[in-house]
Design a protein around this motif. Structure first.
Motif, PDB file in Angstrom:
ATOM      1  N   ASP A 115      -5.176  50.689  26.745  1.00 14.00           N
ATOM      2  CA  ASP A 115      -4.515  51.700  27.576  1.00 14.00           C
ATOM      3  C   ASP A 115      -5.239  51.851  28.905  1.00 14.00           C
ATOM      4  O   ASP A 115      -4.620  51.949  29.970  1.00 14.00           O
ATOM      5  CB  ASP A 115      -4.479  53.051  26.845  1.00 14.00           C
ATOM      6  CG  ASP A 115      -3.558  53.038  25.638  1.00 14.00           C
ATOM      7  OD1 ASP A 115      -2.711  52.135  25.536  1.00 14.00           O
ATOM      8  OD2 ASP A 115      -3.698  53.943  24.778  1.00 14.00           O
ATOM      9  N   LEU A 116      -6.573  51.860  28.855  1.00 14.66           N
ATOM     10  CA  LEU A 116      -7.366  51.989  30.076  1.00 14.66           C
ATOM     11  C   LEU A 116      -7.222  50.755  30.962  1.00 14.66           C
ATOM     12  O   LEU A 116      -7.150  50.865  32.191  1.00 14.66           O
ATOM     13  CB  LEU A 116      -8.841  52.206  29.734  1.00 14.66           C
ATOM     14  CG  LEU A 116      -9.189  53.555  29.102  1.00 14.66           C
ATOM     15  CD1 LEU A 116     -10.641  53.566  28.626  1.00 14.66           C
ATOM     16  CD2 LEU A 116      -8.971  54.684  30.109  1.00 14.66           C
ATOM     17  N   GLN A 117      -7.174  49.560  30.344  1.00 19.12           N
ATOM     18  CA  GLN A 117      -7.011  48.336  31.121  1.00 19.12           C
ATOM     19  C   GLN A 117      -5.665  48.307  31.833  1.00 19.12           C
ATOM     20  O   GLN A 117      -5.574  47.889  32.993  1.00 19.12           O
ATOM     21  CB  GLN A 117      -7.162  47.118  30.208  1.00 19.12           C
ATOM     22  CG  GLN A 117      -8.589  46.890  29.717  1.00 19.12           C
ATOM     23  CD  GLN A 117      -8.682  45.739  28.734  1.00 19.12           C
ATOM     24  OE1 GLN A 117      -7.674  45.274  28.208  1.00 19.12           O
ATOM     25  NE2 GLN A 117      -9.895  45.274  28.484  1.00 19.12           N
ATOM     26  N   CYS A 154      -3.101  43.009  21.622  1.00 17.17           N
ATOM     27  CA  CYS A 154      -3.789  44.142  20.986  1.00 17.17           C
ATOM     28  C   CYS A 154      -3.386  45.436  21.687  1.00 17.17           C
ATOM     29  O   CYS A 154      -2.780  45.420  22.758  1.00 17.17           O
ATOM     30  CB  CYS A 154      -5.306  43.953  21.032  1.00 17.17           C
ATOM     31  SG  CYS A 154      -5.976  43.817  22.701  1.00 17.17           S
ATOM     32  N   GLY A 155      -3.704  46.547  21.045  1.00 15.62           N
ATOM     33  CA  GLY A 155      -3.412  47.854  21.611  1.00 15.62           C
ATOM     34  C   GLY A 155      -4.510  48.833  21.262  1.00 15.62           C
ATOM     35  O   GLY A 155      -5.396  48.520  20.472  1.00 15.62           O
ATOM     36  N   THR A 195      -0.907  53.606  16.712  1.00 15.46           N
ATOM     37  CA  THR A 195      -1.142  52.793  17.909  1.00 15.46           C
ATOM     38  C   THR A 195      -0.065  51.724  18.058  1.00 15.46           C
ATOM     39  O   THR A 195       0.256  51.018  17.103  1.00 15.46           O
ATOM     40  CB  THR A 195      -2.531  52.123  17.855  1.00 15.46           C
ATOM     41  OG1 THR A 195      -3.535  53.138  17.896  1.00 15.46           O
ATOM     42  CG2 THR A 195      -2.723  51.171  19.035  1.00 15.46           C
ATOM     43  N   LYS A 196       0.475  51.606  19.241  1.00  8.22           N
ATOM     44  CA  LYS A 196       1.489  50.598  19.538  1.00  8.22           C
ATOM     45  C   LYS A 196       0.868  49.484  20.376  1.00  8.22           C
ATOM     46  O   LYS A 196       0.107  49.742  21.309  1.00  8.22           O
ATOM     47  CB  LYS A 196       2.661  51.219  20.304  1.00  8.22           C
ATOM     48  CG  LYS A 196       3.328  52.392  19.593  1.00  8.22           C
ATOM     49  CD  LYS A 196       3.988  51.959  18.282  1.00  8.22           C
ATOM     50  CE  LYS A 196       4.703  53.134  17.622  1.00  8.22           C
ATOM     51  NZ  LYS A 196       5.255  52.767  16.304  1.00  8.22           N
ATOM     52  N   ILE A 197       1.202  48.248  20.050  1.00  4.95           N
ATOM     53  CA  ILE A 197       0.741  47.113  20.853  1.00  4.95           C
ATOM     54  C   ILE A 197       1.752  46.894  21.974  1.00  4.95           C
ATOM     55  O   ILE A 197       2.931  46.670  21.695  1.00  4.95           O
ATOM     56  CB  ILE A 197       0.608  45.842  20.002  1.00  4.95           C
ATOM     57  CG1 ILE A 197      -0.453  46.045  18.919  1.00  4.95           C
ATOM     58  CG2 ILE A 197       0.253  44.638  20.878  1.00  4.95           C
ATOM     59  CD1 ILE A 197      -0.631  44.858  17.993  1.00  4.95           C
TER      60      ILE A 197
END
Length: 284
Positions: free
Chosen positions: A33-35, A27-28, A19-21
């Motif tokens: 991603d959805l936001q 945060c990530g 996971t990339k921030i």
């Protein structure tokens, strides 16, 4: 980690490591991603020509005003001056009471207590008026007795923001620093009567916070502070009972609510207002 030792980590390890921030965010992950996708979808809703429907046009116009950075940058901190000037003009506790009671709710700066109308702790089928404690710049009241490592970081960041905002409002460096010190001084005096984060997450917190007061009893506990008068001004009728999260806080607030501390209360309100409104001004 093995599945039996840490099921969540064992199942999600590869996802966590990959996971990339996103740049500029704290945060990530899937929710972020959805936001971000939702934010992009919202922007696309307001592209193109002005819509014909009344409600759609109102939303479109509001979006265009919010995105008019040239005008927002030119205004800087001016939109906040009317509100802060009203506070600066207060010179007695009677005038402060009048401010809390007579000022339209949408024009009120941060108040040294809080309230909300919502579902009753004990019966979600009914609503109740709940009187709470003052918001604190450092969040956790425990930080005012002994700063944690996180508290040190947060205090530095919030102080820099407050200083920057107050200067934007026209105060000098020295004036801004004094207002911040006054705000933190008042918060330190109030903090012992405000539940710590640890207490708020304890198993018995709801029971401790479920203090029922009738109108007459709350009138006595609020003392000199216009809590009930402010609620009436906001349109709330006289209630059969109220929930008071911390009676000790209201008693402490009444003790501090004096002419001697007027400057502290005024600066508390101005600093909180400046910090809260920071995201609503210019690009800076």
């Amino acid at each position: 980690a093995s599945i039996k030792d840490n099921f969540v980590l064992a199942v999600n390890k590869e996802k966590i490591l990959s996971t990339k921030i996103p740049k500029g965010y704290s945060c990530g992950g899937t929710v972020m991603d959805l936001q971000l996708k939702q934010a992009e979808d919202l922007k696309n809703l307001f592209s193109g020509e002005t819509p014909q429907g009344h409600d759609q046009r109102l939303a479109y116009n509001l979006y265009k005003l919010m995105m008019d950075w040239e005008s927002r940058n030119a205004l800087g901190g001016k939109p906040l001056k009317k509100a802060t000037d009203a506070i600066e003009g207060i010179d007695t506790m009677e005038a402060l009471n009048a401010y809390f009671i007579e000022t339209p709710p949408e024009d009120l700066l941060a108040m040294p207590w809080s309230f909300e109308a919502g579902p009753d702790f004990m019966d979600s089928s009914r609503n109740v008026l709940t009187v709470g404690c003052a918001p604190l710049l450092l969040g956790d009241s425990a930080e005012y007795s002994s700063l944690t490592e996180y508290g040190i970081i947060k205090k530095k960041a919030i102080s820099e923001l407050a200083q920057k905002m107050l200067i934007k409002l026209g105060y000098t460096d020295k004036e801004a620093q004094q207002k911040l010190e006054n705000c933190l001084s008042l918060e330190k005096m109030m903090a012992p009567a405000i539940y710590t984060n640890e207490e708020q997450h304890s198993a018995d917190f709801i029971a401790r916070a479920n203090n029922r007061f009738n109108y007459d009893t709350l009138t006595k506990v609020q003392g000199k502070t216009p809590v009930l008068a402010n609620l009436a001004k906001r349109g709330y009728p006289k209630a059969r009972e109220y929930v008071v999260i911390s009676p000790d806080f209201l008693s402490r607030l009444d003790q501090l609510y004096t002419q001697e501390n007027l400057a502290l209360f005024k600066d508390y309100m101005i600093v909180h207002w400046a910090v809260t409104m920071a995201p609503s001004l210019d690009r800076e």
